[in-house]
Design a protein around this motif. Structure first.
Motif, short mmCIF file in Angstrom:
data_model
loop_
_atom_site.label_atom_id
_atom_site.label_comp_id
_atom_site.label_asym_id
_atom_site.label_seq_id
_atom_site.Cartn_x
_atom_site.Cartn_y
_atom_site.Cartn_z
N ASP A 65 0.81 -1.10 0.08
CA ASP A 65 0.05 -0.04 0.11
C ASP A 65 0.95 1.33 -0.10
O ASP A 65 2.21 1.14 -0.14
CB ASP A 65 -1.08 -0.09 1.34
N PHE A 66 0.23 2.58 0.31
CA PHE A 66 0.99 3.67 -0.02
C PHE A 66 1.46 4.46 1.37
O PHE A 66 1.46 5.52 1.41
CB PHE A 66 0.28 4.60 -1.00
N LYS A 67 1.32 3.57 2.43
CA LYS A 67 1.59 4.25 3.90
C LYS A 67 2.80 4.91 3.99
O LYS A 67 3.03 5.62 4.78
CB LYS A 67 1.27 3.01 4.80
N VAL A 68 3.85 4.48 3.11
CA VAL A 68 5.01 5.06 3.35
C VAL A 68 5.03 6.46 3.06
O VAL A 68 5.79 7.52 3.50
CB VAL A 68 6.12 4.36 2.48
N ILE A 69 4.05 7.04 1.94
CA ILE A 69 4.04 8.27 1.68
C ILE A 69 3.58 9.24 2.44
O ILE A 69 4.15 10.40 2.95
CB ILE A 69 3.07 8.38 0.46
N PHE A 137 16.17 7.45 -0.27
CA PHE A 137 15.58 6.99 0.73
C PHE A 137 14.38 5.89 0.68
O PHE A 137 14.35 4.93 1.24
CB PHE A 137 14.88 8.13 1.54
N TYR A 138 13.53 6.38 -0.18
CA TYR A 138 12.31 5.38 -0.43
C TYR A 138 12.88 4.12 -1.08
O TYR A 138 12.32 2.95 -0.61
CB TYR A 138 11.18 5.96 -1.29
N LEU A 139 13.69 4.04 -2.17
CA LEU A 139 14.06 2.93 -2.77
C LEU A 139 15.08 2.01 -1.89
O LEU A 139 15.11 0.66 -2.29
CB LEU A 139 14.96 3.26 -4.00
N PHE A 140 15.53 2.59 -0.82
CA PHE A 140 16.01 1.58 0.09
C PHE A 140 15.16 0.50 0.59
O PHE A 140 15.60 -0.49 0.96
CB PHE A 140 16.63 2.34 1.34
N SER A 164 4.63 -2.34 -8.08
CA SER A 164 4.09 -1.59 -7.22
C SER A 164 5.08 -0.34 -6.63
O SER A 164 4.64 0.53 -6.29
CB SER A 164 3.53 -2.47 -6.04
N THR A 165 6.24 -0.89 -6.53
CA THR A 165 7.36 0.01 -6.19
C THR A 165 7.37 1.43 -7.17
O THR A 165 7.61 2.67 -6.73
CB THR A 165 8.74 -0.51 -6.00
N LEU A 172 5.03 9.47 -4.71
CA LEU A 172 5.63 10.14 -3.88
C LEU A 172 6.18 11.20 -4.38
O LEU A 172 6.30 12.27 -3.88
CB LEU A 172 6.82 9.29 -3.24
N ILE A 173 6.83 11.26 -5.56
CA ILE A 173 7.55 12.35 -6.26
C ILE A 173 6.40 13.41 -6.62
O ILE A 173 6.69 14.69 -6.55
CB ILE A 173 8.41 11.89 -7.67
N LEU A 174 5.39 13.05 -7.32
CA LEU A 174 4.20 13.97 -7.64
C LEU A 174 3.92 14.75 -6.44
O LEU A 174 3.49 15.69 -6.55
CB LEU A 174 3.24 13.21 -8.37
#
Length: 413
Positions: A65-69, A137-140, A164-165, A172-174
């Motif tokens: 899911d997108f909870k990291v954003i 950071f995210y791609l880690f 999904s990644t 995240l970038i947008l």
């Protein structure tokens, strides 16, 4: 697979739409998202609830899911309090949804610990570097998950994870682009309002300053003539006080004229080192009168392109303010050097009374001054000069510790 992508894109639309709604219905005072604003936290909470309530489940224990954003945005743009609150809210939601709560706690606790110091560095970066930093950071996160899947021989899930990644990373970038663009628009609007205020002050100065100076000069001349007469000591003291106040009013008018006079673009290449040394020498007598020591640390052969007299005016204003902010037996450091980015850096540091954050925010505005008889026009003029020369002023201060002014000027090339 196609159905999964459609499901993830629905999340993308919801997140971006929520950010736009937040920007539409929050005031400009909330645009600086730091300081735990409730609307920014609620925006992240809404995104968390939606994305964690409707995740994409690959198999038991593997939830996408997108909870990291919202977690990243909360720490980077909301500060530590918003970030921690969002992290706690995520744990609460995860308890009631289809997530492995222990993994959620451990993984995002690590991310939160990394994001707290990262957020302080993040604010000083350009928009491009911000996106590169967040991407790294995210791609880690997917890299560590890929290693986990490989070590457990679950390679069939790698394609799903990669797709999904990519979608989450683009979202995240947008999201960062939307927030940065909004903050930039607010900043430009504030600059336009400030410029309009300066224009009003300039027009006022141009219309009345000269008319006031002429009669004041006449009055001061007659006061000086009266000093030659036979007067009592009390009468002489009254005349001295009157002349001092006229001179103070004259200084204020001169500062108004500095705002109002037409600005010439006749730049020259000159030695910043020499100008800095001259300015310190001029103010040394004033400093000695107040039992203050000025320490010089000025590099040689520093050259800049600009207006020499106006740069000297900036330096004199900063040194004078530093002297007046320091108590007796204090110290001031006047330094000049070449910054690693190629710009020239001037530092005027004192160990005076310092200023709280609310005063720092309004430095450079006309009529605002921390001094009893100050008008604030000296710093206003200084900020205008530095800005016109494509420079930058940064101020750091702490009550009871002192204040540091850092002035950056472009080099001579």
């Amino acid at each position: 697979m196609v159905e999964t992508v459609h499901h993830l894109i629905l999340h993308v639309v919801f997140i971006l739409f929520t950010i736009l709604l937040f920007q539409m219905f929050t005031s400009e005072s909330d645009s600086d998202t730091r300081g735990f604003p409730v609307p920014f936290f609620l925006m992240n909470l809404l995104v968390l609830v939606f994305t964690m309530a409707f995740p994409e489940v690959y198999s038991s224990g593997y939830v996408y899911d997108f909870k990291v954003i919202p977690v990243i945005l909360a720490f980077l743009y909301g500060g530590k309090r918003v970030g921690i609150s969002t992290f706690v809210a995520m744990l609460v939601i995860g308890w009631f949804t289809n997530h492995v709560w222990t993994f959620l706690l451990v993984n995002y606790a690590i991310y939160s610990v990394l994001l707290i110091p990262l957020s302080k560095w993040y604010r000083r970066l350009t928009r491009k570097n911000k996106m590169l930093l967040v991407s790294g950071f995210y791609l880690f996160i997917p890299v560590t998950r890929s290693l986990y899947l490989l070590t457990h021989h679950e390679t069939e899930q790698l394609l799903f994870m990669a797709s999904s990644t990519f979608i989450i990373w683009i979202t995240l970038i947008l999201s960062i682009y939307l927030i940065e663009n909004h903050l930039e628009q607010v900043r430009v609007k504030k600059e336009l309002i400030k410029a309009e205020k300066f224009n009003v002050v300039s027009e006022l100065a141009a219309s009345v300053a000269h008319e006031i100076r002429n009669p004041m000069t006449t009055v001061r001349g007659f006061m000086q003539l009266l000093q030659r007469e036979t007067l009592t000591e009390q009468q002489k003291s009254f005349i001295d006080i009157s002349i001092q106040e006229l001179d103070h009013a004259q200084d204020v008018i001169n500062q108004y004229l500095s705002l109002a006079k037409p600005q010439t673009e006749e730049y020259e290449v000159f030695s910043l080192s020499d100008t800095m040394n001259e300015s310190v020498d001029v103010m040394s007598t004033y400093a000695v009168m107040n039992s203050i020591k000025i320490n010089k640390n000025i590099e040689d052969d520093l050259m800049i392109r600009g207006m020499r007299l106006e740069v000297k005016q900036v330096l004199l204003n900063l040194l004078k303010n530093a002297i007046e902010a320091v108590k007796e037996n204090g110290e001031i450091t006047a330094a000049a050097s070449r910054h690693p980015d190629g710009r020239m850096l001037i530092i005027v540091q004192d160990n005076g009374t310092g200023m709280p954050p609310e005063q720092l925010k309004v430095l450079g505005r006309p009529y605002y001054s921390t001094k009893e008889k100050g008008t604030g026009l000296g710093l206003t003029v200084s900020y205008q000069i530095v800005k016109r020369m494509k420079g930058e002023i940064k101020v750091e201060s702490e009550p009871g510790v002192g204040t540091t002014f850092k002035v950056f000027f472009p080099g001579s090339t």
